[in-house]
Design a protein around this motif. Structure first.
Motif, short mmCIF file in Angstrom:
data_model
loop_
_atom_site.label_atom_id
_atom_site.label_comp_id
_atom_site.label_asym_id
_atom_site.label_seq_id
_atom_site.Cartn_x
_atom_site.Cartn_y
_atom_site.Cartn_z
N VAL A 1 102.98 0.89 30.58
CA VAL A 1 102.72 1.04 29.14
C VAL A 1 102.34 -0.31 28.54
N ALA A 2 103.02 -1.36 29.00
CA ALA A 2 102.72 -2.70 28.48
C ALA A 2 101.27 -3.09 28.78
N GLU A 3 100.76 -2.73 29.94
CA GLU A 3 99.36 -3.03 30.27
C GLU A 3 98.42 -2.33 29.30
N ALA A 4 98.77 -1.11 28.90
CA ALA A 4 97.94 -0.38 27.93
C ALA A 4 97.99 -1.05 26.56
N ILE A 5 99.18 -1.53 26.18
CA ILE A 5 99.33 -2.25 24.91
C ILE A 5 98.45 -3.50 24.93
N LYS A 6 98.52 -4.22 26.02
CA LYS A 6 97.73 -5.46 26.14
C LYS A 6 96.23 -5.15 26.10
N TYR A 7 95.85 -4.09 26.77
CA TYR A 7 94.43 -3.70 26.76
C TYR A 7 93.96 -3.45 25.32
N LEU A 8 94.73 -2.64 24.58
CA LEU A 8 94.32 -2.31 23.22
C LEU A 8 94.35 -3.55 22.32
N ALA A 9 95.28 -4.46 22.59
CA ALA A 9 95.35 -5.69 21.79
C ALA A 9 94.06 -6.50 21.91
N GLY B 1 106.74 7.17 34.66
CA GLY B 1 106.03 6.00 34.15
C GLY B 1 106.95 4.80 34.13
N THR B 2 106.36 3.61 34.10
CA THR B 2 107.15 2.38 34.05
C THR B 2 106.81 1.61 32.76
N PRO B 3 107.76 0.80 32.27
CA PRO B 3 107.46 -0.04 31.11
C PRO B 3 106.25 -0.93 31.33
N ASP B 4 106.07 -1.44 32.55
CA ASP B 4 104.92 -2.32 32.82
C ASP B 4 103.59 -1.57 32.64
N PHE C 1 106.96 10.38 30.04
CA PHE C 1 108.27 9.97 30.57
C PHE C 1 108.16 8.57 31.19
N THR C 2 108.93 7.63 30.62
CA THR C 2 108.91 6.25 31.09
C THR C 2 110.34 5.81 31.38
N GLU C 3 110.59 5.43 32.62
CA GLU C 3 111.96 5.07 33.05
C GLU C 3 112.26 3.60 32.77
N ASP C 4 113.54 3.26 33.05
CA ASP C 4 113.99 1.86 32.95
C ASP C 4 113.88 1.30 31.54
N THR C 5 114.19 2.15 30.56
CA THR C 5 114.34 1.71 29.18
C THR C 5 115.65 2.34 28.67
N ALA D 1 108.75 -5.48 28.27
CA ALA D 1 107.67 -5.60 29.26
C ALA D 1 106.40 -6.13 28.60
N ALA D 2 106.13 -5.67 27.38
CA ALA D 2 104.94 -6.18 26.66
C ALA D 2 105.14 -7.65 26.31
N ALA D 3 106.35 -8.01 25.88
CA ALA D 3 106.62 -9.41 25.55
C ALA D 3 106.35 -10.30 26.75
#
Ligand SMILES: NC(=O)c1ccc[n+]([C@@H]2O[C@H](COP(=O)([O-])OP(=O)(O)OC[C@H]3O[C@@H](n4cnc5c(N)ncnc54)[C@H](OP(=O)(O)O)[C@@H]3O)[C@@H](O)[C@H]2O)c1
Length: 250
Positions: free
Chosen positions: A222-230, A217-220, A188-192, A20-22
């Motif tokens: 978490v990915a938004e949080a990764i992108k924010y911190l990036a 939670g969804t992968p998307d 808890f993050t589903e769909d992984t 999702a982050a990719a």
């Protein structure tokens, strides 16, 4: 939302949160390297993303990041672009558990070694291999922790807590070079693939029930949080919790 353009490395980028982050980073025009042990998984993910965005910017690397020679090979391959690494996402990991109170010493040893190697060593080796290539200034490291770092279980939670310590160390030691280091701690993050092929309805309902928002939670998310911190240019040395209010504060 801050957009990051450049070169991104994501361990475990072939599935779940890493994939999702990719997708987010590719959508923003970055070249993205995804790394995993299963060749077909990372190659299929790269092909899917390249087709989705009509691009040729996703590169798959097959590597076990607990193995030093694999880490060095990936770092060498990333360096071939001649461009700095703008964002490193230490996402590879997972839980090896369940030895339980009646476990033998050998089973406990195996559980602790597997969680340490799979979560800590993967992140520490890849980061140190890529530090020379991180953009100066502007490089960002985002590492995947977990709610387990604060509340257990011990072997996995301890490994994730260790990642808080290394995040603080990297934030302090790399700040003078203009490099930031933060972590995301999902609940808890589903769909992984994290929970394996099957989770009982009861176990799922228990996890959802613990959250204030009463949803997985969804992968998307978490990915938004990764992108924010990036891209968060005044944030370093922080742990961002993404858990629907399952745990308050901290
Ligand atoms: N899902 C959740 O509820 C949850 C909650 C808190 C934290 N997290 C954390 O979030 C991160 C991503 O997990 P996920 O939920 O997206 O699960 P996932 O789908 O299992 O993703 C983990 C990825 O890491 C790769 N990987 C594992 N060990 C590796 C190694 N030694 N070398 C290279 N790649 C490796 C796996 O691919 P290969 O097997 O092909 O190597 C896989 O693509 C993990 O660090 C996990 O601990 C997840």
């Amino acid at each position: 939302m801050i957009t990051v353009m450049g070169q991104v490395v994501i361990s475990g980028g072939g599935t779940g949160i890493g994939l999702a982050a990719a997708r987010l980073f590719v959508a923003d025009g970055n070249r993205v390297h995804i790394i995993g042990r299963r060749a077909k998984v990372v190659q299929d993910a790269a092909a899917t993303l390249n087709a989705e965005f009509g691009a040729d910017r996703v590169v798959a690397h097959t590597a076990d990041l607990t193995v030093l020679a694999d880490v060095e090979r990936v770092a060498g391959a990333v360096a071939e672009s001649g461009e700095p690494v703008d964002v490193l996402v230490n996402n590879a990991g997972g839980i090896v558990g369940g030895a339980g109170r009646d476990a033998t010493l050998a089973e406990i040893e195996a559980e602790y070694r597997a969680n340490f190697e799979g979560n800590v060593l993967t992140a520490v080796l890849l980061t140190h291999a890529l530090i020379p290539q991180l953009a100066r200034p502007g490089g960002a490291i985002v590492t995947l922790s977990s709610i387990a770092a604060v509340r257990g279980p011990g072997a996995y939670g301890g490994a994730k807590a260790h990642l808080h310590a290394v995040t603080y160390e990297w934030a302090a030691s790399l700040a003078a070079d203009g490099i930031r280091a933060n972590a995301v701690a999902p609940g808890f993050t589903e769909d992984t693939e994290f929970f394996g092929p099957a989770m009982s309805e009861q176990a799922r309902a228990n996890r959802i029930g613990q959250s204030l928002l009463k949803k997985p939670g969804t992968p998307d998310e978490v990915a938004e949080a990764i992108k924010y911190l990036a891209g968060a240019t005044n944030v370093t040395g922080q742990i961002l919790h993404i858990n629907g209010g399952t745990m308050l504060g901290r």
